[in-house]
Design a protein around this motif. Sequence first.
Motif, PDB file in Angstrom:
ATOM      1  N   UNK A 163      28.200  32.277  36.123  1.00  0.00           N
ATOM      2  CA  UNK A 163      28.197  32.002  34.695  1.00  0.00           C
ATOM      3  C   UNK A 163      27.966  33.257  33.877  1.00  0.00           C
ATOM      4  N   UNK A 164      28.310  33.177  32.609  1.00  0.00           N
ATOM      5  CA  UNK A 164      28.040  34.277  31.696  1.00  0.00           C
ATOM      6  C   UNK A 164      28.888  35.503  31.886  1.00  0.00           C
ATOM      7  N   UNK A 199      49.231  27.809  38.927  1.00  0.00           N
ATOM      8  CA  UNK A 199      50.149  28.781  39.516  1.00  0.00           C
ATOM      9  C   UNK A 199      49.432  30.092  39.819  1.00  0.00           C
ATOM     10  N   UNK A 200      48.465  30.418  38.945  1.00  0.00           N
ATOM     11  CA  UNK A 200      47.780  31.705  39.057  1.00  0.00           C
ATOM     12  C   UNK A 200      46.326  31.533  38.659  1.00  0.00           C
ATOM     13  N   UNK A 201      45.506  32.484  39.086  1.00  0.00           N
ATOM     14  CA  UNK A 201      44.103  32.497  38.698  1.00  0.00           C
ATOM     15  C   UNK A 201      43.771  33.835  38.048  1.00  0.00           C
ATOM     16  N   UNK A 202      43.093  33.766  36.920  1.00  0.00           N
ATOM     17  CA  UNK A 202      42.605  34.952  36.220  1.00  0.00           C
ATOM     18  C   UNK A 202      41.097  34.983  36.395  1.00  0.00           C
ATOM     19  N   UNK A 203      40.583  36.103  36.864  1.00  0.00           N
ATOM     20  CA  UNK A 203      39.158  36.209  37.191  1.00  0.00           C
ATOM     21  C   UNK A 203      38.466  37.153  36.212  1.00  0.00           C
ATOM     22  N   UNK A 204      37.691  36.629  35.252  1.00  0.00           N
ATOM     23  CA  UNK A 204      36.866  37.516  34.427  1.00  0.00           C
ATOM     24  C   UNK A 204      35.684  38.010  35.253  1.00  0.00           C
ATOM     25  N   UNK A 205      35.425  39.283  35.171  1.00  0.00           N
ATOM     26  CA  UNK A 205      34.369  39.886  35.975  1.00  0.00           C
ATOM     27  C   UNK A 205      33.510  40.768  35.082  1.00  0.00           C
ATOM     28  N   UNK A 206      32.274  40.335  34.854  1.00  0.00           N
ATOM     29  CA  UNK A 206      31.363  41.127  34.037  1.00  0.00           C
ATOM     30  C   UNK A 206      31.032  42.428  34.750  1.00  0.00           C
ATOM     31  N   UNK A 259      28.716  44.165  35.888  1.00  0.00           N
ATOM     32  CA  UNK A 259      27.348  44.250  36.369  1.00  0.00           C
ATOM     33  C   UNK A 259      27.352  43.980  37.872  1.00  0.00           C
ATOM     34  N   UNK A 260      26.354  44.478  38.558  1.00  0.00           N
ATOM     35  CA  UNK A 260      26.366  44.486  40.014  1.00  0.00           C
ATOM     36  C   UNK A 260      26.412  43.083  40.616  1.00  0.00           C
ATOM     37  N   UNK A 261      25.599  42.143  40.106  1.00  0.00           N
ATOM     38  CA  UNK A 261      25.547  40.812  40.694  1.00  0.00           C
ATOM     39  C   UNK A 261      26.864  40.070  40.515  1.00  0.00           C
ATOM     40  N   UNK A 262      27.555  40.326  39.423  1.00  0.00           N
ATOM     41  CA  UNK A 262      28.857  39.709  39.222  1.00  0.00           C
ATOM     42  C   UNK A 262      29.849  40.201  40.255  1.00  0.00           C
ATOM     43  N   UNK A 263      29.779  41.474  40.585  1.00  0.00           N
ATOM     44  CA  UNK A 263      30.678  42.063  41.581  1.00  0.00           C
ATOM     45  C   UNK A 263      30.438  41.460  42.958  1.00  0.00           C
ATOM     46  N   UNK A 264      29.190  41.181  43.293  1.00  0.00           N
ATOM     47  CA  UNK A 264      28.860  40.612  44.606  1.00  0.00           C
ATOM     48  C   UNK A 264      29.449  39.216  44.780  1.00  0.00           C
ATOM     49  N   UNK A 285      34.980  42.470  31.872  1.00  0.00           N
ATOM     50  CA  UNK A 285      34.386  42.004  30.614  1.00  0.00           C
ATOM     51  C   UNK A 285      32.984  42.580  30.444  1.00  0.00           C
ATOM     52  N   UNK A 286      32.472  42.462  29.231  1.00  0.00           N
ATOM     53  CA  UNK A 286      31.106  42.901  28.906  1.00  0.00           C
ATOM     54  C   UNK A 286      30.882  44.362  29.274  1.00  0.00           C
TER      55      UNK A 286
END
Length: 299
Positions: A58-59, A189-196, A198-203, A231-232
Amino acid sequence: MDTPRPFVPRPEPHYEDEPDPQPEPLDPGEGHRVNAPEPAPLTQHGPARIIAVANQKGGVGKTTSTINLGAALAEYGRKVLLVDFDPQGALSIGLGVQAHELDTTVYNLLMERGVEVEDVIKETGVEGLDLLPSNIDLSAAEVQLVTEVGREQALGRAIKPVLDRYDVVLIDCQPSLGLLTINALACADEILIPLACEFFSLRGVALLMDTIEKVQDRLNPDLKILGILATMFDPRTLHTREVRQRVQEAFGKLVFEAVINRTVRFPETTVAGEPITTWAPHSNGAEAYRMLAREVLAR
């Protein structure tokens, strides 16, 4: 005995009065588009590309990105349907819809016979942008769908009758990998992945990638990853720059050139109940989502 030094608080950074920071140039990597072209106008609409905007964390900007990408696509003459598939109803609220006051939502569409998708779709204040709203009732659907035959295809069946009238359908998924998110991935058909940035989001991306592979194997072999959206991002901090660099190194050309900076403008748009493209059309945030829209249409 030494005299204690008086405590002097460090001033907090005051971002509200500062201009939106410009993103630093990003090395696009091999095969990545540096400049997405202006999309050509359409002479007719449909059938729609279905894009799930998903991340179990989230977030990270899923709802913000769904609203503003949809609005930017509508600016380029595309007919867009936004599907609020999160029981929190944040997408609906972000477009000025009082979700708790609605008589019919996506929940009724999924669970009640006789409710058609046309009965639930609402127009927004943006021309060419429609909404399939949601509220807390949708949380019950995750439990009720468990006993249904073909439970993973419920959303796909529900929206199929209107796909010919739209160019893009954007599904705002809840921050989990439960049955609702699986429904979105099964019909997308496709997936878009928002990724903040920050380290925990990457994990957490590894877990999402594992889920995508399972959906591809068992439910939707045609599902593709459209791209990863940073993002962010705050260019003033070393941490966000390092995370962004690691994302670029790990995913290469999957990473969108568009970068969404952290800015006070986005909370303002939620209160206003409209996209940043109309609330602050000349802001860096609005331009970033227009750039993202061009990249999405070019891919």
